[in-house]
Design a protein around this motif. Structure first.
Motif, PDB file in Angstrom:
ATOM      1  N   THR A 189       0.839  -1.196   0.000  1.00 35.96           N
ATOM      2  CA  THR A 189       0.000   0.000   0.000  1.00 35.96           C
ATOM      3  C   THR A 189       0.878   1.252   0.000  1.00 35.96           C
ATOM      4  N   GLY A 190       0.567   2.194  -0.876  1.00 40.56           N
ATOM      5  CA  GLY A 190       1.325   3.434  -0.927  1.00 40.56           C
ATOM      6  C   GLY A 190       2.519   3.402  -1.868  1.00 40.56           C
ATOM      7  N   TRP A 191       2.832   2.232  -2.421  1.00 40.01           N
ATOM      8  CA  TRP A 191       3.923   2.168  -3.393  1.00 40.01           C
ATOM      9  C   TRP A 191       3.448   2.775  -4.710  1.00 40.01           C
ATOM     10  N   HIS A 192       4.408   3.118  -5.529  1.00 39.00           N
ATOM     11  CA  HIS A 192       4.098   3.897  -6.733  1.00 39.00           C
ATOM     12  C   HIS A 192       3.190   3.151  -7.721  1.00 39.00           C
ATOM     13  N   SER A 193       2.546   3.924  -8.578  1.00 36.99           N
ATOM     14  CA  SER A 193       1.715   3.400  -9.648  1.00 36.99           C
ATOM     15  C   SER A 193       2.597   2.691 -10.681  1.00 36.99           C
ATOM     16  N   PRO A 194       2.124   1.615 -11.282  1.00 38.79           N
ATOM     17  CA  PRO A 194       0.782   1.012 -11.193  1.00 38.79           C
ATOM     18  C   PRO A 194       0.753  -0.248 -10.327  1.00 38.79           C
ATOM     19  N   ILE A 195       1.523  -0.290  -9.252  1.00 30.68           N
ATOM     20  CA  ILE A 195       1.613  -1.505  -8.443  1.00 30.68           C
ATOM     21  C   ILE A 195       0.242  -1.943  -7.922  1.00 30.68           C
ATOM     22  N   ALA A 196      -0.516  -1.006  -7.362  1.00 28.97           N
ATOM     23  CA  ALA A 196      -1.843  -1.364  -6.849  1.00 28.97           C
ATOM     24  C   ALA A 196      -2.738  -1.872  -7.973  1.00 28.97           C
ATOM     25  N   ASP A 197      -2.637  -1.263  -9.155  1.00 30.30           N
ATOM     26  CA  ASP A 197      -3.460  -1.688 -10.293  1.00 30.30           C
ATOM     27  C   ASP A 197      -3.099  -3.098 -10.742  1.00 30.30           C
ATOM     28  N   LEU A 198      -1.815  -3.426 -10.709  1.00 24.98           N
ATOM     29  CA  LEU A 198      -1.386  -4.757 -11.131  1.00 24.98           C
ATOM     30  C   LEU A 198      -1.936  -5.834 -10.212  1.00 24.98           C
ATOM     31  N   ILE A 199      -1.856  -5.584  -8.918  1.00 28.78           N
ATOM     32  CA  ILE A 199      -2.379  -6.566  -7.959  1.00 28.78           C
ATOM     33  C   ILE A 199      -3.885  -6.696  -8.113  1.00 28.78           C
ATOM     34  N   ALA A 200      -4.567  -5.549  -8.253  1.00 25.67           N
ATOM     35  CA  ALA A 200      -6.030  -5.562  -8.380  1.00 25.67           C
ATOM     36  C   ALA A 200      -6.478  -6.291  -9.637  1.00 25.67           C
ATOM     37  N   ALA A 201      -5.664  -6.226 -10.695  1.00 23.23           N
ATOM     38  CA  ALA A 201      -6.033  -6.834 -11.979  1.00 23.23           C
ATOM     39  C   ALA A 201      -5.711  -8.328 -12.051  1.00 23.23           C
ATOM     40  N   THR A 202      -5.272  -8.898 -10.940  1.00 23.82           N
ATOM     41  CA  THR A 202      -4.919 -10.316 -10.900  1.00 23.82           C
ATOM     42  C   THR A 202      -5.925 -11.079 -10.048  1.00 23.82           C
ATOM     43  N   PRO A 203      -6.567 -12.111 -10.583  1.00 19.81           N
ATOM     44  CA  PRO A 203      -7.528 -12.892  -9.798  1.00 19.81           C
ATOM     45  C   PRO A 203      -6.874 -13.437  -8.529  1.00 19.81           C
ATOM     46  N   ALA A 204      -7.594 -13.416  -7.432  1.00 20.70           N
ATOM     47  CA  ALA A 204      -7.040 -13.838  -6.145  1.00 20.70           C
ATOM     48  C   ALA A 204      -6.495 -15.256  -6.194  1.00 20.70           C
ATOM     49  N   GLU A 205      -7.176 -16.138  -6.925  1.00 21.14           N
ATOM     50  CA  GLU A 205      -6.733 -17.530  -6.976  1.00 21.14           C
ATOM     51  C   GLU A 205      -5.456 -17.705  -7.796  1.00 21.14           C
ATOM     52  N   GLU A 206      -5.062 -16.663  -8.535  1.00 15.12           N
ATOM     53  CA  GLU A 206      -3.841 -16.724  -9.341  1.00 15.12           C
ATOM     54  C   GLU A 206      -2.639 -16.101  -8.631  1.00 15.12           C
ATOM     55  N   VAL A 207      -2.836 -15.568  -7.451  1.00 15.94           N
ATOM     56  CA  VAL A 207      -1.732 -14.986  -6.680  1.00 15.94           C
ATOM     57  C   VAL A 207      -1.158 -16.086  -5.794  1.00 15.94           C
ATOM     58  N   ARG A 208       0.051 -16.533  -6.131  1.00 20.47           N
ATOM     59  CA  ARG A 208       0.653 -17.663  -5.424  1.00 20.47           C
ATOM     60  C   ARG A 208       1.973 -17.252  -4.785  1.00 20.47           C
ATOM     61  N   ARG A 209       2.231 -17.823  -3.608  1.00 17.91           N
ATOM     62  CA  ARG A 209       3.452 -17.489  -2.868  1.00 17.91           C
ATOM     63  C   ARG A 209       4.365 -18.697  -2.797  1.00 17.91           C
ATOM     64  N   THR A 210       5.666 -18.440  -2.964  1.00 16.42           N
ATOM     65  CA  THR A 210       6.678 -19.489  -2.917  1.00 16.42           C
ATOM     66  C   THR A 210       7.789 -19.091  -1.962  1.00 16.42           C
ATOM     67  N   ALA A 211       8.186 -19.999  -1.096  1.00 13.33           N
ATOM     68  CA  ALA A 211       9.358 -19.766  -0.249  1.00 13.33           C
ATOM     69  C   ALA A 211      10.598 -19.867  -1.137  1.00 13.33           C
ATOM     70  N   ILE A 212      11.438 -18.843  -1.141  1.00 18.93           N
ATOM     71  CA  ILE A 212      12.589 -18.804  -2.039  1.00 18.93           C
ATOM     72  C   ILE A 212      13.778 -19.511  -1.388  1.00 18.93           C
ATOM     73  N   SER A 213      14.257 -20.527  -2.064  1.00 16.73           N
ATOM     74  CA  SER A 213      15.358 -21.339  -1.534  1.00 16.73           C
ATOM     75  C   SER A 213      16.366 -21.642  -2.628  1.00 16.73           C
ATOM     76  N   ASP A 214      17.589 -21.959  -2.214  1.00 12.88           N
ATOM     77  CA  ASP A 214      18.592 -22.497  -3.123  1.00 12.88           C
ATOM     78  C   ASP A 214      19.213 -23.717  -2.449  1.00 12.88           C
ATOM     79  N   LEU A 215      20.320 -24.209  -2.959  1.00 14.51           N
ATOM     80  CA  LEU A 215      20.954 -25.375  -2.346  1.00 14.51           C
ATOM     81  C   LEU A 215      21.862 -24.950  -1.202  1.00 14.51           C
ATOM     82  N   SER A 216      21.906 -25.762  -0.168  1.00 14.16           N
ATOM     83  CA  SER A 216      22.680 -25.423   1.030  1.00 14.16           C
ATOM     84  C   SER A 216      24.180 -25.508   0.797  1.00 14.16           C
ATOM     85  N   ARG A 217      24.593 -26.166  -0.246  1.00 18.26           N
ATOM     86  CA  ARG A 217      26.002 -26.189  -0.622  1.00 18.26           C
ATOM     87  C   ARG A 217      26.137 -26.515  -2.100  1.00 18.26           C
ATOM     88  N   ARG A 218      27.307 -26.231  -2.649  1.00 17.20           N
ATOM     89  CA  ARG A 218      27.571 -26.542  -4.039  1.00 17.20           C
ATOM     90  C   ARG A 218      27.789 -28.046  -4.207  1.00 17.20           C
TER      91      ARG A 218
END
Length: 395
Positions: A239-268
């Motif tokens: 909230t309060g971030w610049h345009s068109p961030i609010a419009d982009l979120i609003a234009a996306t169906p709620a069921e299409e907004v998905r969250r992922t925990a960001i991970s990589d490998l613990s070692r090479r």
């Protein structure tokens, strides 16, 4: 040559396309009931575009993407919209933004019918190419199948990786998670895209060819965080971030907004292949998405493996004679020598980038912004180019 690919993600499918076209008999085993792809976009830079060309997929890819994105203003902005760093348009290089669903469809359409077996659980049981396969309707029973080569494209939580590396390499949570979405309708971006940064939060904007917009929102949080309404949480956080961030979120169906925990490998990983088993994509080098290179590196893997195995496949050999086995081993060794240093270096840079842009301290974030503002844009561009420069190996 009879080749098994475990996993029907972008890396697995693109490798299957390349090897099948080169003459291999390819089977892709996917544990899900259908390949999953939709809900987010993917940035494909010059290196990924070169890999797609090597695989013979350029024409189909060009049909669903648009070079116009290269003309957008790009770089980093603050939450109020002020630019702190811009990359010159003529220094961005080739870039396309693709809906993952479109790329997945292109790859599936390029394969022979019946190549992908969904609902099939395949597990490597020996490095000689033996798989245990549990197929749909088998009521838990499994059969043993042997392949001349097994390609582990089974992602971040790869079980094939343990067979190759010898030990389990656990995923490592980055400390932040990301929501991703694609608007259901076109949204005017006024020629501006890129990433906006705050304190422990970021928002990224990338236009698709048809006017819709792929966006992502990143925030620091515990890995097991739970929110009753993902879309409402994103709206509140930005909230309060610049345009068109609010419009982009609003234009996306709620069921299409998905969250992922960001991970990589613990070692090479110390190796990317063992005997007749080889790793590609996230199974080999899962990385955070801060450089936009996860998909690109998987495509590079696919193109590299296809080129290096090409001479053996062109002769219709299965790699079973002593001479063929030596040639197969040499090709896999070269694949590893080309791919392991590059991908692990990019993964390290990407993790560092995430740590810098997810700083929560207002003091440290302010210092970061000041440093970024002082860096010449041409230097930023040259650093990006060093990651995005790639060409297929010669044989």
């Amino acid at each position: 040559m009879k080749i098994a690919v475990i996993g029907a993600g972008i890396g697995g499918l693109s490798t299957a396309v390349g090897l099948q076209r080169a003459g291999a008999e390819v089977t892709v085993f996917e544990r899900a009931s259908e390949p999953r792809a939709g809900g987010s976009g993917l940035s494909i830079f010059a290196n990924g575009i070169a890999a797609l060309e090597t695989l013979g997929l350029s024409e189909a890819f060009d049909a669903v993407t648009d070079a116009g994105v290269e003309g957008f203003a790009a770089g980093q902005r603050l939450a109020d919209g002020r630019w702190i760093a811009q990359v010159p348009n003529d220094a961005v290089g080739a870039l396309r933004i693709v809906d993952r669903a479109d790329l997945h469809r292109i790859l599936l359409d390029a394969l022979d019918p019946g190549t992908v077996l969904t609902g099939s659980e395949a597990t490597v049981t020996a490095t000689d190419g033996t798989l245990t396969v549990e197929e749909p309707g088998s009521a838990g029973s499994a059969v043993s199948e042997h392949f001349d080569l097994v390609i582990g494209a089974d992602g971040l939580h790869s079980r094939t990786r343990t067979v190759v590396d010898g030990e389990t390499v656990a995923p490592r949570y980055s400390g932040y998670s990301a929501w991703r979405g694609i608007t259901s309708v076109p949204v005017d971006l006024s020629g501006e895209a890129g990433e906006s940064v705050g304190h422990g939060r970021r928002f990224g904007i990338a236009p698709l060819a048809d006017g819709r917009v792929y966006w992502f929102a990143v925030a620091n949080m515990p890995q097991d965080a739970v929110f009753a309404d993902e879309k409402a949480t994103v709206e509140q956080m930005f909230t309060g971030w610049h345009s068109p961030i609010a419009d982009l979120i609003a234009a996306t169906p709620a069921e299409e907004v998905r969250r992922t925990a960001i991970s990589d490998l613990s070692r090479r990983l110390a190796r990317f292949h063992r005997d007749r088993v080889v790793l590609i994509g996230d199974a080999a080098h899962a990385m955070t998405p801060n450089l936009g290179q996860g998909g690109g590196q998987a495509l590079e893997d696919a193109a590299t493996l296809t080129v290096l195995l090409g001479p053996l496949l062109a002769r219709g050999r299965a790699g079973n004679s002593a001479e063929d086995r030596a040639e197969l081993e040499a090709a896999l060794q070269r694949y590893e020598s080309l791919r392991r240093p590059r991908t692990q270096s990019i993964a390290q840079k990407s993790r560092l980038m995430g740590q810098v842009f997810q700083l929560e301290s207002p003091l440290l974030a302010g210092l970061r912004n000041a440093v970024i503002s002082a860096v010449p844009s041409r230097l930023i561009a040259s650093q990006a180019a060093s990651v995005q420069k790639w060409s297929p190996p010669s044989v």
